[in-house]
Design a protein around this motif. Sequence first.
Motif, short mmCIF file in Angstrom:
data_model
loop_
_atom_site.label_atom_id
_atom_site.label_comp_id
_atom_site.label_asym_id
_atom_site.label_seq_id
_atom_site.Cartn_x
_atom_site.Cartn_y
_atom_site.Cartn_z
N SER A 149 14.03 32.12 41.99
CA SER A 149 13.05 32.88 41.19
C SER A 149 12.07 31.94 40.51
N ILE A 150 12.58 30.86 39.92
CA ILE A 150 11.74 29.89 39.21
C ILE A 150 10.70 29.29 40.16
N ILE A 151 11.12 29.05 41.39
CA ILE A 151 10.24 28.39 42.36
C ILE A 151 9.06 29.29 42.74
N GLY A 152 9.12 30.57 42.37
CA GLY A 152 8.02 31.47 42.65
C GLY A 152 6.85 31.34 41.68
N ILE A 153 6.97 30.56 40.61
CA ILE A 153 5.89 30.40 39.63
C ILE A 153 4.69 29.71 40.29
N ASN A 154 3.48 30.16 39.92
CA ASN A 154 2.30 29.39 40.29
C ASN A 154 1.39 29.23 39.08
N GLU A 155 0.30 28.50 39.27
CA GLU A 155 -0.54 28.09 38.14
C GLU A 155 -1.29 29.24 37.48
N LYS A 156 -1.33 30.40 38.11
CA LYS A 156 -2.05 31.54 37.53
C LYS A 156 -1.17 32.39 36.61
N HIS A 157 0.12 32.21 36.65
CA HIS A 157 1.02 33.00 35.80
C HIS A 157 0.92 32.54 34.35
N ASN A 158 1.03 33.51 33.42
CA ASN A 158 1.02 33.15 31.99
C ASN A 158 2.16 33.80 31.21
N LEU A 159 3.11 34.43 31.92
CA LEU A 159 4.32 34.97 31.28
C LEU A 159 5.40 35.08 32.35
N GLY A 160 6.60 34.68 32.00
CA GLY A 160 7.72 34.79 32.93
C GLY A 160 8.81 35.68 32.35
N ILE A 161 9.48 36.45 33.22
CA ILE A 161 10.64 37.26 32.82
C ILE A 161 11.73 37.00 33.85
N PHE A 162 12.78 36.31 33.42
CA PHE A 162 13.86 35.95 34.34
C PHE A 162 15.19 36.44 33.78
N GLU A 163 15.99 37.02 34.66
CA GLU A 163 17.32 37.46 34.23
C GLU A 163 18.37 36.45 34.70
N ALA A 164 19.45 36.38 33.93
CA ALA A 164 20.53 35.44 34.23
C ALA A 164 21.86 36.18 34.17
N GLY A 165 22.62 36.08 35.24
CA GLY A 165 23.95 36.69 35.29
C GLY A 165 25.00 35.63 35.53
#
Length: 809
Positions: A149-165
């Motif tokens: 999921s983290i590897i999907g970030i690119n330079e245009k994103h300005n907010l992340g929402i990640f879940e952890a199980g």
Amino acid sequence: MSLNIQNIIPAIGAQFSGNPDATIDTVSIDSRSLQNNSGTLYFALSGQNHDGHEYLEELLSKGVYNFVVTQYPEQLKGKANFLVVHNTLEALQLFAAYYRNAFDFPIIGVTGSNGKTIVKEWLNFLLSPEYNIIRSPKSYNSQVGVPLSIIGINEKHNLGIFEAGISLVGEMAKLEVLIRPTIGVLTNIGSAHNEGFQSREQKISEKLKLFKDAEILIYAKNPEVDALIPAGTKTWSWSFTDPNADVQISQKGTQLHIHTSQHTFTVTLPFQDSSSVENAITCLMVLLYFGYSPAVIQERLQLLYPVEMRLKVKNGINNTTLIDDSYNSDYQSLKIALDFLENQKQHQKKTVILSDIFQSGWSNPTLYETVAALFSSNQIDRIIGIGDQITTHAHYFSNITTYATTADFFEAYDPLDFENETILIKGARPFHFEEIVFRLEEKTHETVLEINLNAISHNLNFFKSKLQPGIKLMVMVKAFGYGSGSFEIARLLEYHKVDYLGVAFADEGIALRNAGITMPIMIMNPETPSFSAIINFGLEPEIYSVKELHAFLRVAAQHNVSDYPIHIKLDTGMHRLGFEAKDLDTLIAVIKDNPRVSIKSVLSHLATSDEPEQRDFTLSQIARFDLLSSQLLSALHIQPLRHILNTSGISNFPHGQYDMVRLGIGLYGVSNDENETKYLENVGTLKSVISQIRTIEAGESVGYGRKFIASATTVIATIPIGYADGIRRSWGNEVGYLIVNHQKAPIVGNICMDMLMINITGIACHEGDTVTIFGENPSVTIMAKALGTIPYEILTSISQRVKRVFYRE
């Protein structure tokens, strides 16, 4: 993503061999993905049941040149770039942490026992007007899913929402390093994964480790949680009852009254069940923390919607297969859906119906050029694009028809345009692609058997973990896949690279071949008239008598085949089918030096492997099998596979694994061992709907024979499922029950051919509501015990007129 390998080497602590100037633009852990290419960095993950290192040469032949491995064959040196590490999973996590460090914007980290994915999806919906959001696709919240999921970030994103199980102690600390949330969200703490922790307190403490450096923790105030929050952690809490919470909330029906130090206002929700309300409040708390006004909060919360967290496989019109992903359209989940399409395709032709894609982080030209390349690598035959943006950028695609709106698509819609193909339907909510699914879906019985493909994969891996290294695995898909659907299960098993499929009769094997299954298939009970068809379709018969062997040799001679694979069945005490000791000399004489056939395996069948009190008999069977098979192998100077263990044998007699085992009912989540059942997942859930609700008075009766007489005013619901669908009549007359809105509703009166009636007095429900016949509760094991039968009979009795819906979470 465009990264130079020479920068990755120190980030993951690798020893390197190859060209350090190479660049990578994507990461993969799946050797089967059609998205792998020359810019892929492939992590060869190893586990109990698989080893990614086995596919290095195959990937190299497909143009993949960059590998993270623990070792590699000497003959591949100089042919590819190898980053050699101690542990490839740890390397994947180190890579994700390195990649995460390149970005600096707010990250919302979500954990808890229940509601993580729903909260993540709702937050994405609520915050997307102001933010370009990267979020975990589907339920990618594991030790592998989070780094992907983290590897999907690119330079245009300005907010992340990640879940952890997590399910074990120590796992959250690893995920925290990857996510590094600035805002922490703790959802409901329930009983999920309790078995991985010594106590509930330990589980909560482990989950809280995700927020060790977060600037705020948002949660429902709870003394149990409060006692475990580390000192110095800043919190933002809510409660229905605790006056010390930052936000006080009261509920009346679908309305919530909110009181904070700054605001007092009311919001209306589109639901009132407790789980949805709690998840909505969690989202509301995030909006308040972000400074949204009551007016905006009121406007957006009333638009919340049910989250569809699974990809469903459905039968479509004109012999099509539909993959329904009609509520979500973003780039990361598109990649997952395309892999699922390849995994579950039931036709050679592949079509994708796609809406505009939101929040990719890229400019639209870059996005659609990238999507076009993705479709090309996945060999998509036809694309139907719906939306202004995909229409504007249609020139990037070579095989696309576009429409500005879904309504425009329906204007041109002709059902005859769709036949003999697998169709992925993937669209953002505003496009209402569920209407397209409805048009294309085959209309059948309202009763459905839902098959959880994730659960099948989980159960398969559970039993694989019990096998010694090198032991092969046959999986039984006879009797229409134990009622679950043969082809779809077989396709998944082929994807998981099991060694053999087992079916009872030749027609079952022929159906799988006609559906495109190419892996080895053993026919456990071949009939002599089917021998020609068995050879024509490349199936492998079990041979259990001298008479049958002679018959097959005659047919093999007619077809002029040599070394045709057969499987010899020995009778070690089951006394159903098989060669006995007295037959061995004749068997050896007939088959020795015969060029027509080759013995692929020698097998037998256990009679009592699931009955602890018969353990001595099972041990005697294994010993007899060892003796007889050894005599056969010695006399013929051959080394075929040997196998005798079934599902319960795998668990109870590990010393009898020999070369291969046969997994059957365990794949579907059923075990005779209550302790083992805790580790298996339910695969099939049989559901129907309420057709009609009526109220009867005391003295009135229900159903044939008037077997139920009401003693008081009673509310009765009629359900369109009966004994013609496989529900035994003996489950009626208040022996059995259905689940309606989480409550038991006893079956009253005799079960009819196509209907049954239940007592819903005191249960809040409506006509059209869903009811559960079996699944988690009641389980098929519970039903079987009550009816004096076995789970096999319950599962295999479900009529094929009941529609099967296959889905992946």
